[in-house]
Design an enzyme around this catalytic site. Structure first.
Site, PDB file in Angstrom:
ATOM      1  N   ALA A   1     -19.752 -18.427 -13.301  1.00 46.47           N
ATOM      2  CA  ALA A   1     -21.225 -19.175 -13.009  1.00 46.47           C
ATOM      3  C   ALA A   1     -21.159 -20.654 -13.389  1.00 46.47           C
ATOM      4  CB  ALA A   1     -22.323 -18.540 -13.594  1.00 46.47           C
TER       5      ALA A   1
ATOM      6  N   ARG B   1     -22.246 -18.956  -2.668  1.00 49.18           N
ATOM      7  CA  ARG B   1     -22.671 -17.751  -3.455  1.00 49.18           C
ATOM      8  C   ARG B   1     -24.059 -17.657  -3.892  1.00 49.18           C
ATOM      9  NH1 ARG B   1     -18.125 -16.045  -7.518  1.00 49.18           N
ATOM     10  NH2 ARG B   1     -18.903 -14.140  -6.865  1.00 49.18           N
TER      11      ARG B   1
ATOM     12  N   GLN C   1     -10.919  -9.562 -12.588  1.00 49.86           N
ATOM     13  CA  GLN C   1     -11.223 -10.990 -13.390  1.00 49.86           C
ATOM     14  C   GLN C   1     -10.807 -10.465 -14.935  1.00 49.86           C
ATOM     15  OE1 GLN C   1     -13.485  -9.881 -11.361  1.00 49.86           O
ATOM     16  NE2 GLN C   1     -14.583 -11.557 -10.399  1.00 49.86           N
TER      17      GLN C   1
ATOM     18  N   ASP D   1     -24.725 -14.587 -15.052  1.00 52.71           N
ATOM     19  CA  ASP D   1     -24.864 -15.207 -13.731  1.00 52.71           C
ATOM     20  C   ASP D   1     -26.236 -15.837 -13.487  1.00 52.71           C
ATOM     21  OD1 ASP D   1     -22.436 -13.728 -13.196  1.00 52.71           O
ATOM     22  OD2 ASP D   1     -22.224 -15.393 -12.040  1.00 52.71           O
TER      23      ASP D   1
ATOM     24  N   ASN E   1     -24.857 -10.141 -14.260  1.00 58.45           N
ATOM     25  CA  ASN E   1     -23.712 -10.490 -14.572  1.00 58.45           C
ATOM     26  C   ASN E   1     -22.820  -9.589 -13.644  1.00 58.45           C
ATOM     27  OD1 ASN E   1     -21.684 -11.747 -16.054  1.00 58.45           O
ATOM     28  ND2 ASN E   1     -21.015  -9.959 -17.135  1.00 58.45           N
TER      29      ASN E   1
HETATM   30  O1  MRU Z   1     -17.580 -13.225  -9.399  1.00 58.67           O
HETATM   31  P1  MRU Z   1     -17.406 -14.129 -10.439  1.00 58.67           P
HETATM   32  O2  MRU Z   1     -16.044 -14.085 -11.056  1.00 58.67           O
HETATM   33  O3  MRU Z   1     -17.853 -15.477 -10.188  1.00 58.67           O
HETATM   34  O4  MRU Z   1     -18.333 -13.448 -11.514  1.00 58.67           O
HETATM   35  C1  MRU Z   1     -18.202 -13.925 -12.760  1.00 58.67           C
HETATM   36  C2  MRU Z   1     -18.916 -13.368 -14.079  1.00 58.67           C
HETATM   37  O5  MRU Z   1     -19.841 -12.512 -13.570  1.00 58.67           O
HETATM   38  C3  MRU Z   1     -18.849 -13.754 -15.325  1.00 58.67           C
HETATM   39  O6  MRU Z   1     -19.168 -12.865 -16.150  1.00 58.67           O
HETATM   40  C4  MRU Z   1     -20.161 -14.852 -15.203  1.00 58.67           C
HETATM   41  O7  MRU Z   1     -20.165 -15.837 -14.248  1.00 58.67           O
HETATM   42  C5  MRU Z   1     -20.169 -15.404 -16.681  1.00 58.67           C
HETATM   43  S1  MRU Z   1     -19.180 -16.698 -16.713  1.00 58.67           S
HETATM   44  C6  MRU Z   1     -19.131 -17.560 -18.079  1.00 58.67           C
END
Ligand code: MRU
Length: 360
Positions: free
Chosen positions: A49, A90, A204, A245, A255
């Site tokens: 995010a 997004r 991730q 997020d 999240n």
């Molecule tokens: O789809 P992504 O990889 O952008 O999703 C990321 C997450 O869900 C993270 O946990 C969230 O953005 C927090 S990042 C500090």
């Protein structure tokens, strides 16, 4: 140790670490137009995010810098197109829209000054947008450090903690939110081992969080997502800490998909569940998590892994986020302080503190 930098501004353009290629390869791309940055956000070259917001700000800056407009009026029309394209990448991470709104305010202030100043005015607008992106980057670093300091207090003196997805340096541009908390706890002498679920479908956890922790020398155990319940029941986990997020006014938190079942299982096994996120992630316009838009990503990210088909040609679903109800959250750790239940009051107090301190 310096945190890995997912993005930076350079004379040549916006330099972005390609997170799709990690951990196998460390590859950087330099984007010289805003549409390239928008594609990079959508295709998850950069993700997480706060990093998405930072990328959008740099996308706006490169769009303005490379604009062909001859005067502020022409630039204004192009500026609105630049912001729209970046905003359509997004939908869930509020940081994206927060950063674009900030850029809009900066543009308005610079454009009204520049009004009648011709070429000098145009240059001033360009410099203001670059400065704004760099300012946001610095604020991300400062916020992560503060979140880390507040959050480290909630980490056990020794033992295991669990996280989800990647809320590390790669996701923020600083030291990370959830991983920043863990990192500062470890630096302060706490003996922590991190349980890292791989985080299907995009991995991730295994590709990015395991890579970051390994680089930092923080002990970890990688597990598959279907082991989360088993480890929360039998693994002597002392705390869960994840990023966010978007956080609604009542504390409901979106999240990465898989966070909600983790929070339910944490409650079942009396493990405290923490959110670590900057205040920019709080969306005071939404009464509850039911209003948070959930991104649907391509089915191929479920049916395929690294381009290899793992399922027949059938319908697949990929909601990229889920919403954890506020009642399952022990505390929300921000750079302004720690919100505890009831969140409607505590989050409002943090927001008020934020405006008093003049932080944007
Ligand atoms: O789809 P992504 O990889 O952008 O999703 C990321 C997450 O869900 C993270 O946990 C969230 O953005 C927090 S990042 C500090």
């Amino acid at each position: 140790m310096r945190a890995v930098e997912p993005i930076r501004w350079s004379q040549e353009g916006v330099v972005v670490l390609d997170q799709r290629r990690l951990p196998g390869e460390v590859v950087y791309h330099t984007y010289t137009d805003y549409t390239g940055v928008a594609d990079a956000i959508r295709d998850m070259v950069i993700r997480g995010a706060p990093a998405i917001g930072l990328a959008a700000a740099m996308g706006v800056a490169i769009g303005v810098e490379k604009s062909t407009a001859k005067n502020p009026a022409e630039l204004r029309a192009q500026f609105s197109q630049i912001c729209d394209v970046l905003a359509r990448t997004r939908p869930t991470a509020i940081d994206l829209f927060w950063a674009i709104e900030r850029c809009k305010r900066t543009f308005e202030a610079a454009a009204s000054d520049a009004g009648r100043n011709g070429a000098v005015g145009m240059e001033k607008i360009r410099q203001s947008m670059i400065a704004e992106a760099q300012q946001i980057h610095q604020e991300r670093r400062d916020a992560d450090e503060a979140i880390g300091r507040f959050g480290a207090e909630f980490m056990p003196q020794s033992g295991r903690v669990m996280t989800q997805c990647n809320a590390g340096a790669l996701a923020t541009g600083g030291i990370g939110t959830a991983l920043g908390v863990i990192r500062i706890a470890v630096e302060s002498g706490k003996k922590i081992e991190v349980i890292v679920p791989e985080t299907r479908p995009y991995l991730q956890g295994s590709r990015l969080t395991a890579w970051e922790l390994h680089q930092l020398g923080i002990p970890l155990v990688l597990i598959t997502d279907n082991m989360v319940g088993h480890f929360l029941k039998t693994g002597n986990i002392k705390a869960v800490v994840v990023g966010a997020d978007r956080i609604a006014k009542n504390g409901d938190t979106a999240n990465k998909i898989g966070t909600y079942p983790m929070a339910v299982l944490a409650r079942e096994h009396n493990v405290p569940f923490y959110i670590a996120a900057p205040v920019s992630t709080i969306d005071v316009s939404l009464a509850s998590g039911e209003e948070i838009p959930i991104e649907e990503r391509p089915e191929a990210e479920v049916t395929h892994i690294a381009g290899i088909r793992m399922a027949p040609d059938v319908k697949a679903a990929h909601p990229a986020f889920d919403v954890t109800p506020a009642r399952l959250i022990a505390a929300i750790i921000t750079e302004q302080g720690v919100a505890q239940p009831p969140f409607t009051e505590s989050l409002r107090a943090l927001a008020a503190q934020k405006s008093k301190s003049g932080t944007r």
